[in-house]
Design an enzyme around this catalytic site. Structure first.
Site, PDB file in Angstrom:
ATOM      1  N   CYS A  80      86.477 -54.416 118.231  1.00 30.48           N
ATOM      2  CA  CYS A  80      87.561 -53.652 117.630  1.00 30.48           C
ATOM      3  C   CYS A  80      88.026 -52.600 118.622  1.00 30.48           C
ATOM      4  O   CYS A  80      87.241 -52.098 119.432  1.00 30.48           O
ATOM      5  CB  CYS A  80      87.098 -52.991 116.329  1.00 30.48           C
ATOM      6  SG  CYS A  80      88.447 -52.179 115.422  1.00 30.48           S
ATOM      7  N   TYR A  86      83.635 -44.975 108.797  1.00 28.43           N
ATOM      8  CA  TYR A  86      82.997 -45.678 107.689  1.00 28.43           C
ATOM      9  C   TYR A  86      82.661 -47.120 108.028  1.00 28.43           C
ATOM     10  O   TYR A  86      82.068 -47.827 107.223  1.00 28.43           O
ATOM     11  CB  TYR A  86      83.910 -45.669 106.454  1.00 28.43           C
ATOM     12  CG  TYR A  86      85.293 -46.223 106.720  1.00 28.43           C
ATOM     13  CD1 TYR A  86      85.524 -47.586 106.714  1.00 28.43           C
ATOM     14  CD2 TYR A  86      86.356 -45.375 106.994  1.00 28.43           C
ATOM     15  CE1 TYR A  86      86.781 -48.099 106.979  1.00 28.43           C
ATOM     16  CE2 TYR A  86      87.609 -45.873 107.242  1.00 28.43           C
ATOM     17  CZ  TYR A  86      87.826 -47.237 107.234  1.00 28.43           C
ATOM     18  OH  TYR A  86      89.077 -47.729 107.504  1.00 28.43           O
ATOM     19  N   MET A 249      82.200 -47.220 100.796  1.00 38.71           N
ATOM     20  CA  MET A 249      81.087 -48.147 100.605  1.00 38.71           C
ATOM     21  C   MET A 249      80.066 -48.021 101.726  1.00 38.71           C
ATOM     22  O   MET A 249      80.429 -47.752 102.864  1.00 38.71           O
ATOM     23  CB  MET A 249      81.610 -49.588 100.549  1.00 38.71           C
ATOM     24  CG  MET A 249      82.533 -49.856  99.379  1.00 38.71           C
ATOM     25  SD  MET A 249      83.157 -51.552  99.348  1.00 38.71           S
ATOM     26  CE  MET A 249      84.335 -51.531 100.696  1.00 38.71           C
ATOM     27  N   ASP A 606      57.322 -48.288  88.208  1.00 36.59           N
ATOM     28  CA  ASP A 606      58.222 -47.238  87.728  1.00 36.59           C
ATOM     29  C   ASP A 606      59.605 -47.793  87.395  1.00 36.59           C
ATOM     30  O   ASP A 606      60.224 -47.398  86.406  1.00 36.59           O
ATOM     31  CB  ASP A 606      58.338 -46.137  88.790  1.00 36.59           C
ATOM     32  CG  ASP A 606      59.281 -45.025  88.356  1.00 36.59           C
ATOM     33  OD1 ASP A 606      58.998 -44.362  87.344  1.00 36.59           O
ATOM     34  OD2 ASP A 606      60.317 -44.829  89.029  1.00 36.59           O
TER      35      ASP A 606
END
Length: 636
Positions: A80, A86, A249, A606
């Site tokens: 890229c 992100y 995300m 748990d």
């Protein structure tokens, strides 16, 4: 090219019925005095008719929950020309050697196979797809595939204005452009590169060439660009844009945390305070977006709610990474290499069997947002393989042993070459041999989490085959005294200052008997607390590193490697845990391994205790250790 199957023609009619009444469904006129049906009601009725009369969708692209996968995303490159915060770490990511990336011919071969089975939409992604030199030719070749309705591209827009006229001529029909800010200086901060004006030029070029809508993808991050929501929406007043706000995300390297995420509902409330007349649009089948429109505006606004409100129930997407791995879920960490099968000479039927098995294993839904944030997954730019199988492969696997779905019509194929055997550790979809199932209680894959990305551990002690019952590798002399007591019987740490540093490795195990109800919820990832296996893995790794703080007389050990593996045992409704630790030093790491296994087991308890209190933690034990002065130990 073979004639289109009836089912594909019906699907085409179904999707085109919004523009035409030639769907073949009966169209009745309202009787005098009766109110006329709305366009939406008529469209819904025609769709229902076609669904009831359509031929079955391809079994290979249909998962265990009946979802039909007609949309394929193909990554053309890992490279890229931006470094979005992100999407990838600031330092970039290790790139796959060129020889391991899909060639143009391999891309087209796979695309042709998927389209033949019913895929009617392909989106080209990356990395940045428009930096691939032959992207225009790839689009032109895809455009020739009969039955393919839509060819889209998701781009950062830097090269779009220059290439779009050629791409449109080649057959590109849909465009998504990533843009997270309308402030040039902030753009440079987010993507760590210049280029804002080139992106804007690309958007306007797309509008000029008649693309409508032009989709603009905006990842919303608190403290960074959530203050620009209204400015983005204002663009849709005069421009045919679909501005798509995407919840932030988690992927490797993007330092995700919950506080950075702005939820869909929070964004929607912000917009409605400014435009209370904002109206919701009907949701398209298999759409990932919740669409809204302000009356009188040319464009619209959408929300991609992957984190707060998943859309797994209608997911129709599959992904092929640039190195040829099939991902059936964006947030899943299991992949299967189609590239390796292609290069090993797999037939079309063999490939379909592999694809069908992978699709068939797709879960009902991905993990919750907190579990996703802790799972090992590729950086978004690469969208690494963490699904492994516990057994060595059969010597000569055949296609008949891969048909996990029981798909009718699969012909038995000739045995594959030995090259295919090397794929076993890479997570392919081969069935666990019956002998191994009896021995280990399950043919399920196991997930592993490692404290370092390189899991190339000591094969003698940490390889998948090390789980086979071992034999004692030599006498392990024991002491007739407790080493943690001094001459007066008081607790004391052992002085290891005079011991030499050696490579120490230890493996420990535990078992959690869940019972049928809790086991099923864990298996299907349906627990309200989230992904129990993922959380237990991380708890085990963290516990190994904190052993000296939990066990008073343990020395602090600088671990060089921790690995925790969890395996589902259907026969016993149990989870089998194995923890491996390694360090170089004067003292062993068996306590670290035992602590990791025990805490992973406690964490599972748990996570599941609300469902069942009849859970048993059992068989916490040392499996092997090596590197100590008293020799190596392996449990028989």
């Amino acid at each position: 090219m073979a004639a289109q199957p009836v089912s594909r023609m019906l699907r085409w009619v179904l999707r085109s019925s919004v523009r035409s009444c030639s769907s073949g469904a009966p169209v009745t006129q309202p009787r005098p005095g009766e109110p006329s049906r709305s366009a939406a009601e008529e469209l819904s009725r025609r769709r229902r008719f076609l669904r009831e009369h359509a031929a079955p969708f391809s079994a290979f692209l249909t998962d265990g929950f009946g979802r039909h996968h007609s949309y394929l995303r193909i990554s053309l490159t890992e490279k890229c020309n931006l470094r979005c915060q992100y999407c990838m770490p600031e330092e970039g990511v290790p790139l796959t050697p060129k020889a391991d990336l899909l060639t143009t011919q391999e891309i087209l071969t796979l695309a042709r196979l998927f389209v033949k089975e019913g895929v009617d939409k392909i989106r080209l992604t990356g990395g940045e797809p428009l930096i691939r030199p032959d992207v225009v030719d790839i689009v032109a070749q895809l455009h020739r595939l009969e039955g393919l309705r839509t060819i889209g591209v998701t781009t950062n827009g830097i090269n779009l204005a220059r290439l779009l006229p050629q791409l449109q001529k080649a057959g590109l029909s849909a465009i998504n452009i990533s843009l997270d800010t309308l402030v040039p200086a902030k753009f440079e901060f987010i993507v760590r590169r210049k280029g804002f004006h080139k992106v804007m030029e690309g958007i306007h070029k797309a509008i000029e060439l008649g693309y409508s809508p032009v989709k603009v993808n905006c990842v919303v991050m608190r403290g960074l660009n959530e203050d620009e929501l209204l400015d983005f929406v204002a663009l849709t007043e005069g421009l045919p844009l679909d501005v798509r706000f995407i919840e932030y995300m988690p992927f490797d390297g993007n330092k995700w945390n919950f506080k950075k995420m702005v939820s869909y509902k929070e964004m929607l409330d912000t917009l409605r305070q400014r435009w209370p007349e904002l109206e919701k649009l009907p949701e398209e089948e298999s759409s990932t977006a919740k669409a809204f429109k302000i009356p009188g505006f040319r464009g619209q606004v959408s929300f991609i709610t992957s984190m707060s409100e998943h859309f797994c129930g209608t997911c129709n997407r599959l992904r092929i990474t640039a190195d040829g791995n099939l991902k059936v879920c964006l947030f899943g960490n299991s992949e299967v290499s189609l590239r390796d099968h292609l290069r090993a000479g797999a037939s079309e039927e063999e490939l379909l069997g592999i694809i069908g098995a992978a699709v068939g294993r797709k879960k009902r839904q991905h993990a919750g947002m907190f579990s996703i944030s802790q799972m090992k997954n590729r950086p978004m730019i690469l969208i690494e393989l963490v699904l492994m199988f516990q057994d060595p492969p059969p010597a000569i696997p055949s296609i008949s042993s891969w048909n996990l779905l029981g798909i009718q019509g699969l012909r038995h194929a000739v045995s594959l070459s030995n090259q295919m055997v090397t794929l076993w550790k890479g997570g392919q979809v081969l069935r666990t041999p019956p002998l191994a199932q009896r021995q280990l209680g399950s043919g399920c894959p196991r997930r592993h989490y490692s404290s370092r990305p390189d899991s190339d551990t000591n094969p003698k002690c940490l390889s998948p085959t090390s789980r086979v019952p071992a034999t004692c590798s030599g006498s392990l002399p024991t002491s007739d005294q407790l080493t943690h007591l001094d001459a007066e019987g008081r607790a004391a740490m052992v002085d290891v200052g005079s011991k030499p540093d050696t490579e120490r490795v230890a493996v420990a195990s535990a078992m959690v008997l869940l019972g049928p109800v809790a086991f099923k919820l864990v298996q299907e990832n349906q627990l309200k607390k989230g992904d129990a296996l993922g959380v237990a893995q991380l708890a085990g790794v963290q516990a190994a590193k904190l052993t000296s703080q939990l066990i008073p007389l343990c020395h602090h050990v600088a671990l060089s490697h921790v690995q925790v593996q969890l395996e589902l045992d259907r026969a016993r409704h149990a989870v089998l845990i194995q923890a491996s630790c390694r360090a170089r030093g004067p003292t062993g790491v068996e306590m670290e391994a035992l602590t990791a296994a025990a805490v992973a087991a406690l964490t599972l308890y748990d996570m599941c205790k609300a469902v069942s209190r009849d859970i048993v933690l059992a068989e916490i034990k040392l499996i092997s250790k090596s590197g100590g002065q008293r020799g190596d130990f392996r449990r028989t």
